[in-house]
Design a protein around this motif. Structure first.
Motif, PDB file in Angstrom:
ATOM      1  N   ARG A   1      16.640  20.673  32.298  1.00 47.30           N
ATOM      2  CA  ARG A   1      15.374  19.949  32.282  1.00 47.30           C
ATOM      3  C   ARG A   1      14.263  20.825  31.708  1.00 47.30           C
ATOM      4  NH1 ARG A   1      12.080  16.017  34.157  1.00 47.30           N
ATOM      5  NH2 ARG A   1      10.150  16.730  35.122  1.00 47.30           N
ATOM      6  N   ALA A   2      14.305  22.116  32.052  1.00 49.01           N
ATOM      7  CA  ALA A   2      13.285  23.030  31.537  1.00 49.01           C
ATOM      8  C   ALA A   2      13.334  23.054  30.013  1.00 49.01           C
ATOM      9  CB  ALA A   2      13.501  24.425  32.096  1.00 49.01           C
TER      10      ALA A   2
ATOM     11  N   ILE B   1       3.620  31.577  30.475  1.00 51.63           N
ATOM     12  CA  ILE B   1       5.053  31.257  30.454  1.00 51.63           C
ATOM     13  C   ILE B   1       5.835  32.329  31.210  1.00 51.63           C
ATOM     14  CG2 ILE B   1       7.074  31.040  28.940  1.00 51.63           C
ATOM     15  CD1 ILE B   1       5.413  28.723  28.458  1.00 51.63           C
TER      16      ILE B   1
ATOM     17  N   LYS C   1       5.706  18.260  20.003  1.00 53.96           N
ATOM     18  CA  LYS C   1       4.349  17.715  20.006  1.00 53.96           C
ATOM     19  C   LYS C   1       3.428  18.645  19.228  1.00 53.96           C
ATOM     20  CE  LYS C   1       4.257  15.039  24.224  1.00 53.96           C
ATOM     21  NZ  LYS C   1       4.432  15.402  25.628  1.00 53.96           N
ATOM     22  N   GLN C   2       3.559  19.959  19.489  1.00 52.71           N
ATOM     23  CA  GLN C   2       2.661  20.912  18.833  1.00 52.71           C
ATOM     24  C   GLN C   2       2.898  20.956  17.329  1.00 52.71           C
ATOM     25  OE1 GLN C   2       3.413  24.359  21.429  1.00 52.71           O
ATOM     26  NE2 GLN C   2       1.236  24.319  21.856  1.00 52.71           N
TER      27      GLN C   2
ATOM     28  N   ARG D   1      14.403  20.686  28.040  1.00 47.39           N
ATOM     29  CA  ARG D   1      13.913  19.422  27.505  1.00 47.39           C
ATOM     30  C   ARG D   1      12.375  19.418  27.483  1.00 47.39           C
ATOM     31  NH1 ARG D   1      14.796  14.631  30.963  1.00 47.39           N
ATOM     32  NH2 ARG D   1      12.541  14.386  30.758  1.00 47.39           N
ATOM     33  N   ILE D   2      11.810  19.932  28.582  1.00 45.00           N
ATOM     34  CA  ILE D   2      10.348  19.997  28.685  1.00 45.00           C
ATOM     35  C   ILE D   2       9.774  20.902  27.586  1.00 45.00           C
ATOM     36  CG2 ILE D   2       8.504  20.901  30.147  1.00 45.00           C
ATOM     37  CD1 ILE D   2       9.356  18.437  31.418  1.00 45.00           C
ATOM     38  N   LEU D   3      10.453  22.031  27.374  1.00 43.61           N
ATOM     39  CA  LEU D   3      10.006  22.963  26.328  1.00 43.61           C
ATOM     40  C   LEU D   3      10.055  22.305  24.954  1.00 43.61           C
ATOM     41  CD1 LEU D   3      11.710  26.348  27.252  1.00 43.61           C
ATOM     42  CD2 LEU D   3       9.326  26.066  26.667  1.00 43.61           C
TER      43      LEU D   3
ATOM     44  N   GLU E   1      10.021  19.133  24.200  1.00 42.42           N
ATOM     45  CA  GLU E   1       9.010  18.092  24.123  1.00 42.42           C
ATOM     46  C   GLU E   1       7.679  18.698  23.680  1.00 42.42           C
ATOM     47  OE1 GLU E   1       7.622  15.749  27.704  1.00 42.42           O
ATOM     48  OE2 GLU E   1       9.757  15.243  27.644  1.00 42.42           O
ATOM     49  N   LYS E   2       7.331  19.799  24.316  1.00 47.64           N
ATOM     50  CA  LYS E   2       6.063  20.467  24.028  1.00 47.64           C
ATOM     51  C   LYS E   2       6.050  21.022  22.601  1.00 47.64           C
ATOM     52  CE  LYS E   2       4.410  24.987  24.272  1.00 47.64           C
ATOM     53  NZ  LYS E   2       5.173  26.116  23.852  1.00 47.64           N
TER      54      LYS E   2
ATOM     55  N   GLU F   1       1.741  32.387  20.369  1.00 49.83           N
ATOM     56  CA  GLU F   1       1.583  32.267  21.829  1.00 49.83           C
ATOM     57  C   GLU F   1       1.138  33.597  22.441  1.00 49.83           C
ATOM     58  OE1 GLU F   1       3.470  29.883  24.371  1.00 49.83           O
ATOM     59  OE2 GLU F   1       4.321  28.466  22.956  1.00 49.83           O
TER      60      GLU F   1
ATOM     61  N   THR G   1      -0.957  32.312  25.899  1.00 47.93           N
ATOM     62  CA  THR G   1      -0.166  31.370  26.687  1.00 47.93           C
ATOM     63  C   THR G   1       1.181  31.958  27.096  1.00 47.93           C
ATOM     64  OG1 THR G   1       0.445  30.417  24.584  1.00 47.93           O
ATOM     65  CG2 THR G   1      -1.178  29.232  25.869  1.00 47.93           C
TER      66      THR G   1
ATOM     67  N   ARG H   1       1.524  18.003  15.611  1.00 46.95           N
ATOM     68  CA  ARG H   1       0.094  17.875  15.756  1.00 46.95           C
ATOM     69  C   ARG H   1      -0.623  18.864  14.849  1.00 46.95           C
ATOM     70  NH1 ARG H   1      -0.987  16.877  21.977  1.00 46.95           N
ATOM     71  NH2 ARG H   1       0.237  15.003  21.631  1.00 46.95           N
TER      72      ARG H   1
END
Lengths: 248, 372
Positions: B2-3, B213, B13-14, B5-7, B9-10, B204, B209, B17
């Motif tokens: 899950r971690a 992390i 997006k970045q 997948r979350i990474l 996703e982020k 990063e 950031t 964007r």
């Protein structure tokens, strides 16, 4: 090892070459207390805090954080602490909602938990109109409150705050401290550095670092009595004046 | 998981964007593939030729006409002063001087042999070499024609001649673009992969950031995978855009199976991204990462066999190319696109590049420190 201690530090030292940034500091932080970690610029506060968060290896000494050994169980410690660095470190190119989802997800929160957390934070911080805006568009005060809330997302046992109110207006600072009190009230131990002496007065206990050592540690009331000073500011100045090293 | 997948996703997006990244992804392949193959051409045209004709005979005229009739040479001047011709060379207005001696025709007719003199401006070595070679070929042809003219009557030539007829396998028309475009595509995929991945982690670090992390319980390999996969996908997208452009613009259709290219590219990108990530674990600022990647890319690309043949490099350089992932991909690209090689033919390349990927990524994970 005392069960009442959230943080227990013994002879913790960090040397960079011949420079001793943190010089054998020893102290305990009680569970649930707000612990003010004071010191002049360059006294070694941030270095000490980075060691306690597992961002930096100690040169020597021992520490137990939330019941885990700093050397052996650094990753277990990380599950149990929150950290808000001096530098704003949420993703500015993500929205508030996305930042919450990201950090929540990393700490293993489920989608449902993330959603309820988001709703709670939006409501609590009055972010209804901003929640889908990029974080970079937020004013500093809100950014800091948001960072704190994100650091508290996973209900850590201890939260480390490195100058959380630097550059923030007095009203927002007051609101920020209300949030700190709420966190402490819910049982989170708060470890906070600051340069604002009025904030030091809000702490349960305060330590003052000078040249890498902890020179004083007590309740604000006791410290003022010991140093025969009317305010924490006076206490701080008396101690900081002894410092041999200046700003880094 | 899950971690991770979350990474991801982020990261996605970045990436989507960031207008700069999007521009690079779409503009770079288009510009590079449209401009470079036309400009970076080995075929030397427009060689500036100055003829010094001391003979001014019909044969010397014929020779000069034959030379300037080709598209390779452009006559700068037709003179009878060698000094004048040299000043053209000095001013860089001429690349080649062809001097025809006064007795050219006489010797050719009487003695059956004649000498011409050729002076090359060797400042541009490629032009001088190729120009000289073209000129020799044309003079050789001219020689043949003259001989045929003279030897029409006798059935047997006094000198036997060997005619060479050549066939160019895999690229019958010796189309330069068919050879270059696949190579340029490799460079493209390599550069985008290496630069984007190198800059990403460092960014990063710069904005701070990464500290946030590093205080989370996220695993190192999850973090690196979270950085690797988005750029892996981007690399394959760029490859696809590139293949479409080379088909639409240059009419290049791989002789082999396109999936062979994709399978190799998938493994190859892991190696390139591993290198980028490794660079980013060493560098502290984007500037450092950029310079370091640039340094590595220059070496890998110049010694990759795109512009110069690896076989003609000195021994030490040939040894080096064995450690250069770029050279494997360029070779594989040409094998698949021109020769139609299949997976079995490129298996060694695939294994070696896979080994690069494993080594570079392990090193990157190892060198990424959550604690300093």
């Amino acid at each position: 090892m005392n069960d009442d201690h959230a943080i227990s530090v013994s002879q913790l030292t960090k040397r960079f070459g011949s420079f001793t940034a943190v010089d054998a500091i020893t102290f305990n932080v009680k569970r649930g207390e707000i612990f003010g970690f004071l010191g002049a610029n360059g006294a070694g506060k941030t270095t000490a805090m980075r060691m306690l968060c597992g961002l930096s290896f100690p040169t020597s000494g021992q520490a137990t954080i939330a019941g885990f050994d700093l050397y052996r169980d650094a990753e277990k410690i990380k599950k149990n602490i929150g950290y808000m660095s001096q530098k704003f470190s949420l993703y500015e190119d993500l929205t508030i909602r996305e930042n919450i989802r990201f950090y929540g997800g990393i700490y293993g929160l489920t989608d449902k938990q993330i959603k309820s957390k988001t709703d709670f934070m939006v409501d609590h911080l009055h972010l209804e109109n901003q929640v889908d805006n990029l974080v970079k568009s937020l004013p500093l005060g809100w950014k800091q409150k948001l960072s704190f809330s994100v650091a508290m997302l996973h209900h850590p046992k201890i939260v480390f705050l490195d100058e959380p109110t630097g550059g923030v207006d007095p009203v927002t600072r007051r609101e920020f401290w209300t949030m700190i009190y709420e966190a402490a009230h819910e049982g989170t131990t708060v470890f906070v550095t600051t340069h604002y002496m009025d904030e030091a007065e809000y702490c349960d206990r305060v330590s003052i670092m000078v040249d890498g050592r902890v020179d004083a540690l007590d309740t604000p009331l006791e410290l003022k009595r010991k140093f025969n000073a009317p305010s924490m500011e006076e206490v701080f100045i008396q101690l900081a004046r002894k410092a041999k090293r200046s700003d880094n | 998981m899950r971690a991770l997948r979350i990474l991801l996703e982020k990261e996605f997006k970045q990436v989507f964007r960031d207008p700069a990244i999007l521009r690079i992804i779409f503009m770079m392949p288009i510009v590079q593939l449209l401009v470079m193959p036309l400009a970076a051409d080995y075929e030397v045209k427009n060689i500036k030729l100055c003829v010094v004709d001391f003979d001014r005979s019909s044969y010397s005229q014929k020779l000069v006409n034959k030379i300037t009739a080709t598209k390779y040479f452009r006559s700068v001047d037709y003179t009878d002063s060698y000094e004048k011709a040299l000043t053209y060379v000095e001013k860089d207005e001429a690349d080649l001087v062809l001097q025809i001696p006064s007795s050219f025709e006489k010797q050719l007719v009487k003695e059956d042999r004649a000498t011409v003199f050729m002076a090359l401006n060797a400042i541009n070595g490629v032009k001088a070499n190729l120009g000289g070679a073209y000129l020799r070929t044309i003079i050789g042809d001219f020689n043949e024609e003259v001989r045929l003219e003279w030897l029409q009557l006798p059935r047997l030539s006094p000198q036997p001649t060997i005619q060479v007829s050549a066939i160019n396998w895999f690229n019958p028309l010796m189309n330069y673009q068919v050879f270059m475009v696949p190579g340029i595509l490799v460079i493209l995929v390599t550069m985008v992969g290496a630069f984007l991945s190198a800059l990403n982690i460092v960014k990063e670090k710069e904005i701070g950031t990464i500290e946030q992390i590093n205080v989370t319980p996220i695993r190192k390999y999850q973090f690196i995978l979270g950085k690797l996969i988005p750029f892996w996908v981007l690399g394959l997208i760029i490859l696809t855009i590139g293949l479409i452009i080379s088909w639409a613009v240059y009419g290049i259709v791989p002789a082999g199976n396109v999936f062979t290219i994709y399978i190799f590219a998938a493994v190859y990108l892991l190696a390139v991204l591993g290198m980028g990530l490794l660079v980013s674990t060493f560098a502290n600022t984007q500037q450092q990462a950029m310079l370091l990647s640039f340094f590595l890319m220059m070496i890998f690309i110049l010694l990759g066999g795109l512009y110069t043949s690896i076989d003609s490099m000195p021994g030490w350089a040939q040894t080096f190319t064995k450690f250069n992932p770029v050279s494997y991909f360029i070779e594989v690209m040409r094998m698949v696109v021109l020769k139609g090689s299949g997976l079995y033919d490129i298996r060694n390349h695939l294994f070696i590049v896979f080994a690069f990927a494993v080594v570079l990524n392990s090193f990157a994970v190892w060198n990424y420190r959550k604690r300093s």
